[in-house]
Motif scaffolding. Structure first.
Motif, short mmCIF file in Angstrom:
data_model
loop_
_atom_site.label_atom_id
_atom_site.label_comp_id
_atom_site.label_asym_id
_atom_site.label_seq_id
_atom_site.Cartn_x
_atom_site.Cartn_y
_atom_site.Cartn_z
N GLN A 170 0.84 -1.19 0.00
CA GLN A 170 0.00 0.00 0.00
C GLN A 170 0.87 1.25 0.00
O GLN A 170 1.92 1.25 0.63
CB GLN A 170 -0.93 0.00 1.21
N PRO A 171 0.52 2.27 -0.69
CA PRO A 171 -0.69 2.39 -1.49
C PRO A 171 -0.57 1.56 -2.76
O PRO A 171 0.48 1.52 -3.40
CB PRO A 171 -0.78 3.88 -1.82
N ALA A 172 -1.64 0.89 -3.08
CA ALA A 172 -1.67 0.02 -4.26
C ALA A 172 -1.67 0.86 -5.53
O ALA A 172 -2.17 1.98 -5.53
CB ALA A 172 -2.92 -0.85 -4.21
N PRO A 173 -1.11 0.31 -6.60
CA PRO A 173 -1.15 1.05 -7.87
C PRO A 173 -2.58 1.14 -8.38
O PRO A 173 -3.45 0.37 -7.98
CB PRO A 173 -0.28 0.21 -8.82
#
Length: 119
Positions: A76-79
């Protein structure tokens, strides 16, 4: 009455054999990559997002943390979803030997390669 029961039993067993021999079509990697390729129609885009999300959600829901170590670890943060889907399309185009394989398994393999877990 007994003869009717025997006839119904035979017919139902024949129906079961016919259904067992029926081949269920499975979405191929090429078909999924084609639906996910941009620009896409709203229908293709919705199908792509729904299908890929369902594959990942199923992985999360069915993996038992004590019995099966995770093999996909999204930091996280995820793409953005669109970035991951575009990467999958490139992966599928670069690995044409996988194009006739079931899309769900190839997509999971792609995610494992793209988001490996720390060893």
């Amino acid at each position: 009455m007994k003869k009717l029961f025997i006839v119904l039993a035979v017919l139902s067993s024949l129906c079961g054999v016919a259904q067992a021999q029926e081949k269920v079509p499975v979405l191929s990697t090429q078909e999924l990559a084609s639906d996910c390729k941009l620009p896409a129609s709203p229908e293709s885009r919705s199908f792509c997002v729904g299908y890929t999300t369902a594959i990942y959600d199923t992985y999360l829901a069915t993996r038992h943390p004590k019995r099966a170590k995770p093999f996909i670890c999204v930091k996280q943060p995820a793409p953005k979803r669109d970035v991951v889907i575009a990467d999958f399309v490139q992966f599928a185009q670069a690995n044409t030997m996988l194009s006739d394989k079931p899309a769900a398994g190839v997509f999971l393999g792609f995610l494992a390669e793209r988001f490996p877990c720390a060893k």
